[in-house]
Design an enzyme around this catalytic site. Sequence first.
Site, PDB file in Angstrom:
ATOM      1  N   LYS A  68      55.143  16.945   6.376  1.00 53.73           N
ATOM      2  CA  LYS A  68      53.731  17.350   6.441  1.00 53.73           C
ATOM      3  C   LYS A  68      52.975  16.569   7.526  1.00 53.73           C
ATOM      4  O   LYS A  68      52.114  17.123   8.210  1.00 53.73           O
ATOM      5  CB  LYS A  68      53.064  17.171   5.075  1.00 53.73           C
ATOM      6  N   TYR A  71      59.063  14.917   2.210  1.00 50.70           N
ATOM      7  CA  TYR A  71      57.943  15.861   2.207  1.00 50.70           C
ATOM      8  C   TYR A  71      56.767  15.327   3.029  1.00 50.70           C
ATOM      9  O   TYR A  71      56.175  16.047   3.840  1.00 50.70           O
ATOM     10  CB  TYR A  71      57.540  16.114   0.756  1.00 50.70           C
TER      11      TYR A  71
HETATM   12  P1  NAP Z   1      55.231  27.733  -4.393  1.00 43.51           P
HETATM   13  O1  NAP Z   1      54.382  28.306  -5.470  1.00 43.51           O
HETATM   14  O2  NAP Z   1      56.454  26.981  -4.769  1.00 43.51           O
HETATM   15  O3  NAP Z   1      55.627  28.939  -3.387  1.00 43.51           O
HETATM   16  C1  NAP Z   1      56.405  28.664  -2.268  1.00 43.51           C
HETATM   17  C2  NAP Z   1      56.569  29.898  -1.412  1.00 43.51           C
HETATM   18  O4  NAP Z   1      57.348  29.496  -0.267  1.00 43.51           O
HETATM   19  C3  NAP Z   1      57.337  31.017  -2.106  1.00 43.51           C
HETATM   20  O5  NAP Z   1      56.804  32.273  -1.780  1.00 43.51           O
HETATM   21  C4  NAP Z   1      58.754  30.868  -1.550  1.00 43.51           C
HETATM   22  O6  NAP Z   1      59.472  32.083  -1.430  1.00 43.51           O
HETATM   23  C5  NAP Z   1      58.461  30.360  -0.143  1.00 43.51           C
HETATM   24  N1  NAP Z   1      59.629  29.659   0.395  1.00 43.51           N
HETATM   25  C6  NAP Z   1      60.210  28.518  -0.047  1.00 43.51           C
HETATM   26  N2  NAP Z   1      61.313  28.252   0.695  1.00 43.51           N
HETATM   27  C7  NAP Z   1      61.425  29.252   1.596  1.00 43.51           C
HETATM   28  C8  NAP Z   1      62.360  29.564   2.615  1.00 43.51           C
HETATM   29  N3  NAP Z   1      63.427  28.777   2.874  1.00 43.51           N
HETATM   30  N4  NAP Z   1      62.176  30.692   3.349  1.00 43.51           N
HETATM   31  C9  NAP Z   1      61.120  31.487   3.113  1.00 43.51           C
HETATM   32  N5  NAP Z   1      60.197  31.262   2.167  1.00 43.51           N
HETATM   33  C10 NAP Z   1      60.356  30.152   1.413  1.00 43.51           C
HETATM   34  O7  NAP Z   1      54.397  26.742  -3.451  1.00 43.51           O
HETATM   35  P2  NAP Z   1      52.813  26.545  -3.267  1.00 43.51           P
HETATM   36  O8  NAP Z   1      52.367  25.519  -4.222  1.00 43.51           O
HETATM   37  O9  NAP Z   1      52.130  27.858  -3.208  1.00 43.51           O
HETATM   38  O10 NAP Z   1      52.802  25.840  -1.840  1.00 43.51           O
HETATM   39  C11 NAP Z   1      52.544  26.533  -0.631  1.00 43.51           C
HETATM   40  C12 NAP Z   1      52.417  25.512   0.490  1.00 43.51           C
HETATM   41  O11 NAP Z   1      51.362  24.604   0.191  1.00 43.51           O
HETATM   42  C13 NAP Z   1      53.662  24.655   0.687  1.00 43.51           C
HETATM   43  O12 NAP Z   1      53.880  24.411   2.047  1.00 43.51           O
HETATM   44  C14 NAP Z   1      53.304  23.369  -0.014  1.00 43.51           C
HETATM   45  O13 NAP Z   1      54.014  22.273   0.516  1.00 43.51           O
HETATM   46  C15 NAP Z   1      51.821  23.281   0.277  1.00 43.51           C
HETATM   47  N6  NAP Z   1      51.114  22.425  -0.664  1.00 43.51           N
HETATM   48  C16 NAP Z   1      51.045  22.756  -1.983  1.00 43.51           C
HETATM   49  C17 NAP Z   1      50.360  21.905  -2.848  1.00 43.51           C
HETATM   50  C18 NAP Z   1      50.207  22.221  -4.314  1.00 43.51           C
HETATM   51  O14 NAP Z   1      49.625  21.393  -5.004  1.00 43.51           O
HETATM   52  N7  NAP Z   1      50.683  23.349  -4.802  1.00 43.51           N
HETATM   53  C19 NAP Z   1      49.773  20.740  -2.370  1.00 43.51           C
HETATM   54  C20 NAP Z   1      49.879  20.429  -1.023  1.00 43.51           C
HETATM   55  C21 NAP Z   1      50.544  21.292  -0.184  1.00 43.51           C
HETATM   56  P3  NAP Z   1      59.980  32.899  -2.742  1.00 43.51           P
HETATM   57  O15 NAP Z   1      58.742  33.410  -3.406  1.00 43.51           O
HETATM   58  O16 NAP Z   1      60.815  33.996  -2.175  1.00 43.51           O
HETATM   59  O17 NAP Z   1      60.745  31.914  -3.571  1.00 43.51           O
END
Ligand code: NAP
Length: 250
Positions: free
Chosen positions: A160, A156
């Site tokens: 990133k 990861y």
């Molecule tokens: P999340 O709640 O797990 O949601 C992930 C989203 O990505 C979902 O809509 C999912 O689609 C979509 N997705 C996953 N795999 C996919 C694929 N192969 N093709 C198309 N869509 C896909 O994640 P989040 O926490 O909102 O994170 C969003 C971004 O922020 C990510 O890049 C994550 O790495 C980054 N981030 C998050 C955090 C945190 O603390 N949450 C921290 C740092 C960075 P479905 O809805 O259809 O399953």
Amino acid sequence: MKLTFENRTALVTGAGRGIGRAIAETLAAAGVTVICVSKSAESCGGVADAINASGGKAKAMAVDVSNGEEIAKASEVLLEEFPNIDILVNNAGITRDGLLFRMSPDDWEDVISTNLSSCFHWCKYLARPMTRARWGRIINIASVSGIMGNAGQANYSAAKAGMIGMTKSLAREFAARGVTVNAVAPGFIKTDMTSEFVNNEEVSAQILGQVPLKRFGESSDIANMTAYLSSQESNYITGQVFTVDGGMAM
Ligand code: NAP
């Protein structure tokens, strides 16, 4: 300050839940037409329906972003209907955590293809019309893990950090064409991705010990920064990484 979006269209990946959903809804509320992409049709369709029901403009498309050919096909179809996709938010992401000796090659490949290669493919297909229009915004949602590293996240954090390097290279490539490219690096944000940690008292106390603002972030914290970077007002900012992490990585 009111952000300016003149008849803009945005494509947001991972818009079905969490941070992506908040970004899609924030942009739509500001008048942007939003193409919501996620893996499942149900997830992005639900968000697009909610936006349309509340007076905004949205379309949904299910695309597996880990597959470059699917992105190529989707881009072709979407550019027919929306010749000017002005804003691209590469937000879709997954984790497959594990210490290196226990991390399988599939865990490595899945995270790199979903989080990093997807950015390459979307930028490749959608940046050309932006450069022709002499206006565009690309925002890549990275992570503090890509800046600080994190034990158990070699895949990861590599993905990133790769997004951050790509952001800076593309910012230099597209600067003369009016297209800015920036990254947002969230810290710990309350979403499905982090629910396991957030809902565990011991783990969450440990995490918050490293966060000067002493709370987890909200998806809206990331959406607000992304909306600013998508707007006319951010036109002198490119190649930057904005950490939105309660002060954790300062
Ligand atoms: P999340 O709640 O797990 O949601 C992930 C989203 O990505 C979902 O809509 C999912 O689609 C979509 N997705 C996953 N795999 C996919 C694929 N192969 N093709 C198309 N869509 C896909 O994640 P989040 O926490 O909102 O994170 C969003 C971004 O922020 C990510 O890049 C994550 O790495 C980054 N981030 C998050 C955090 C945190 O603390 N949450 C921290 C740092 C960075 P479905 O809805 O259809 O399953």
